[in-house]
Write a protein that holds these residues in place. Structure first.
Motif, PDB file in Angstrom:
ATOM      1  N   ALA A 191       0.849  -1.189   0.000  1.00  0.00           N
ATOM      2  CA  ALA A 191       0.000   0.000   0.000  1.00  0.00           C
ATOM      3  C   ALA A 191       0.881   1.235   0.000  1.00  0.00           C
ATOM      4  N   GLU A 192       0.586   2.152  -0.894  1.00  0.00           N
ATOM      5  CA  GLU A 192       1.328   3.402  -0.998  1.00  0.00           C
ATOM      6  C   GLU A 192       0.549   4.500  -0.279  1.00  0.00           C
ATOM      7  N   VAL A 193       1.239   5.294   0.505  1.00  0.00           N
ATOM      8  CA  VAL A 193       0.621   6.387   1.251  1.00  0.00           C
ATOM      9  C   VAL A 193       0.806   7.684   0.477  1.00  0.00           C
ATOM     10  N   PHE A 194      -0.282   8.452   0.321  1.00  0.00           N
ATOM     11  CA  PHE A 194      -0.133   9.763  -0.305  1.00  0.00           C
ATOM     12  C   PHE A 194      -0.942  10.810   0.450  1.00  0.00           C
ATOM     13  N   ALA A 195      -0.544  12.064   0.289  1.00  0.00           N
ATOM     14  CA  ALA A 195      -1.167  13.175   0.998  1.00  0.00           C
ATOM     15  C   ALA A 195      -2.578  13.399   0.476  1.00  0.00           C
ATOM     16  N   ALA A 196      -3.510  13.548   1.414  1.00  0.00           N
ATOM     17  CA  ALA A 196      -4.911  13.810   1.069  1.00  0.00           C
ATOM     18  C   ALA A 196      -5.461  14.913   1.960  1.00  0.00           C
ATOM     19  N   GLY A 197      -4.626  15.894   2.281  1.00  0.00           N
ATOM     20  CA  GLY A 197      -5.012  16.956   3.184  1.00  0.00           C
ATOM     21  C   GLY A 197      -6.019  17.922   2.589  1.00  0.00           C
ATOM     22  N   GLY A 198      -6.712  18.605   3.481  1.00  0.00           N
ATOM     23  CA  GLY A 198      -7.748  19.563   3.096  1.00  0.00           C
ATOM     24  C   GLY A 198      -8.896  19.480   4.069  1.00  0.00           C
ATOM     25  N   HIS A 199      -9.418  18.281   4.250  1.00  0.00           N
ATOM     26  CA  HIS A 199     -10.432  18.036   5.287  1.00  0.00           C
ATOM     27  C   HIS A 199      -9.779  18.244   6.655  1.00  0.00           C
ATOM     28  N   THR A 200      -8.641  17.590   6.875  1.00  0.00           N
ATOM     29  CA  THR A 200      -7.723  17.907   7.958  1.00  0.00           C
ATOM     30  C   THR A 200      -6.351  18.106   7.321  1.00  0.00           C
ATOM     31  N   LEU A 201      -5.440  18.735   8.054  1.00  0.00           N
ATOM     32  CA  LEU A 201      -4.155  19.100   7.449  1.00  0.00           C
ATOM     33  C   LEU A 201      -3.302  17.889   7.099  1.00  0.00           C
ATOM     34  N   GLY A 202      -3.284  16.888   7.990  1.00  0.00           N
ATOM     35  CA  GLY A 202      -2.402  15.746   7.784  1.00  0.00           C
ATOM     36  C   GLY A 202      -3.084  14.505   7.258  1.00  0.00           C
ATOM     37  N   HIS A 203      -4.285  14.642   6.732  1.00  0.00           N
ATOM     38  CA  HIS A 203      -5.042  13.513   6.182  1.00  0.00           C
ATOM     39  C   HIS A 203      -4.194  12.778   5.138  1.00  0.00           C
ATOM     40  N   ALA A 208      -8.920  26.372 -11.576  1.00  0.00           N
ATOM     41  CA  ALA A 208      -9.468  25.198 -10.902  1.00  0.00           C
ATOM     42  C   ALA A 208      -9.583  25.410  -9.394  1.00  0.00           C
ATOM     43  N   VAL A 209      -8.581  26.007  -8.780  1.00  0.00           N
ATOM     44  CA  VAL A 209      -8.607  26.187  -7.323  1.00  0.00           C
ATOM     45  C   VAL A 209      -9.744  27.115  -6.916  1.00  0.00           C
ATOM     46  N   ALA A 210      -9.895  28.227  -7.637  1.00  0.00           N
ATOM     47  CA  ALA A 210     -10.973  29.174  -7.317  1.00  0.00           C
ATOM     48  C   ALA A 210     -12.341  28.538  -7.529  1.00  0.00           C
ATOM     49  N   THR A 211     -12.467  27.734  -8.568  1.00  0.00           N
ATOM     50  CA  THR A 211     -13.741  27.074  -8.833  1.00  0.00           C
ATOM     51  C   THR A 211     -14.031  26.027  -7.769  1.00  0.00           C
ATOM     52  N   ALA A 258      -5.154  19.921  -4.670  1.00  0.00           N
ATOM     53  CA  ALA A 258      -3.997  19.077  -4.955  1.00  0.00           C
ATOM     54  C   ALA A 258      -4.243  17.637  -4.519  1.00  0.00           C
ATOM     55  N   SER A 259      -4.903  17.468  -3.383  1.00  0.00           N
ATOM     56  CA  SER A 259      -5.224  16.116  -2.913  1.00  0.00           C
ATOM     57  C   SER A 259      -6.185  15.413  -3.868  1.00  0.00           C
ATOM     58  N   LEU A 260      -7.206  16.133  -4.312  1.00  0.00           N
ATOM     59  CA  LEU A 260      -8.152  15.549  -5.265  1.00  0.00           C
ATOM     60  C   LEU A 260      -7.467  15.201  -6.577  1.00  0.00           C
ATOM     61  N   GLN A 261      -6.495  16.007  -6.979  1.00  0.00           N
ATOM     62  CA  GLN A 261      -5.768  15.709  -8.214  1.00  0.00           C
ATOM     63  C   GLN A 261      -4.937  14.436  -8.078  1.00  0.00           C
TER      64      GLN A 261
END
Length: 253
Positions: free
Chosen positions: A106-118, A239-242, A153-156
């Motif tokens: 399993a590879e770990v990747f950053a998914a922050g936004g909901h919480t900072l360190g998600h 994209a970010v503003a939208t 960035a996390s969604l991307q």
């Protein structure tokens, strides 16, 4: 032998996930919304939980850690940036780290936004990803701690996974998300079909999780904030503003 995924409801609208490797007899419990329920579900399958993989610190994802660890002696793995807010942590991981379930990586990747360190967990060979509260069917998590840039960035990163990836989002929010998505992108025919299917499933008491990434890329407005039609409709110059405009509108919807 392939991995076996078991999805089950917990609390009011959470989902719990058990990922079992028959070859090694290891089982990962991804988040612990209800420790007793996680243990009951594992016992019913005849599986022993050997690892817990937390995605972020919120209680409805971690409050069962100690109960599961006490009953099984499992290893609790959590995001390094948030481990100080999580009980029972034995090991911390962050973006770029890997985990093993038997011989499955399993590879770990950053998914922050909901919480900072998600963080999120992606198993490429099994075409499955556990994304916590970053992405839902036709929606995404509330932006409690992060910024629009971070969340986009996390969604991307999720969007860049293979399109046949099975996405395990952690809540049954699909019906409400579908209503907002139709408001956000009313001319999307694929979205209209998806919304009807979600309505039918929920009316029959069926889950809408997990779901395929390919369908979300065509229908989820939060993943499509880079599309000119959505940018024009929501006044975002990029994209970010939208994405930020869509998230704010969903919060008030």
């Amino acid at each position: 032998m392939t991995l076996q995924l078991h999805t089950f409801p917990a609390l009011t609208d959470n989902y719990g996930f058990l990922l079992h490797d028959p070859a090694s007899e290891e089982t990962a419990c991804i988040d612990t919304p209800d420790g007793a329920e996680c243990l009951r579900q594992a016992e019913a399958k005849g599986w022993r939980i050997t690892q817990v993989w937390n995605t972020h610190w919120h209680a409805d994802h971690t409050q069962g850690n100690l109960a599961v660890k006490s009953a099984t002696g499992c290893t609790v793995i959590a995001p390094a940036e948030e481990a100080h807010r999580i009980e029972g942590v034995d090991r911390t991981v962050g973006p770029g780290n890997t985990l093993l379930l038997g011989e499955w990586q399993a590879e770990v990747f950053a998914a922050g936004g909901h919480t900072l360190g998600h963080i999120a967990y992606h198993l490429p060979a099994a075409t499955i990803a556990f994304v916590g509260d970053c992405l839902f069917a036709l929606g995404c998590g509330r932006m409690f701690e992060g910024t629009p840039d971070q969340f986009w960035a996390s969604l991307q990163r999720i969007a860049a996974l293979p399109q046949d990836t099975t996405i395990c989002g952690a809540h049954e929010y699909s019906a409400g998300n579908a209503r907002f998505a139709l408001h956000a992108d009313p001319d999307n025919l694929a979205l209209q079909d998806y919304a009807r299917e979600i309505t039918a499933k929920r009316a029959a008491g069926e889950p809408t999780v997990p779901f395929r990434l390919e369908r979300e890329l065509a229908t989820n407005p939060f993943l499509r904030a880079d599309q000119p039609a959505l940018q024009a409709r929501w006044g975002g110059g990029d994209a970010v503003a939208t994405f930020a405009a869509l998230r704010a509108a969903k919060d008030a919807y």
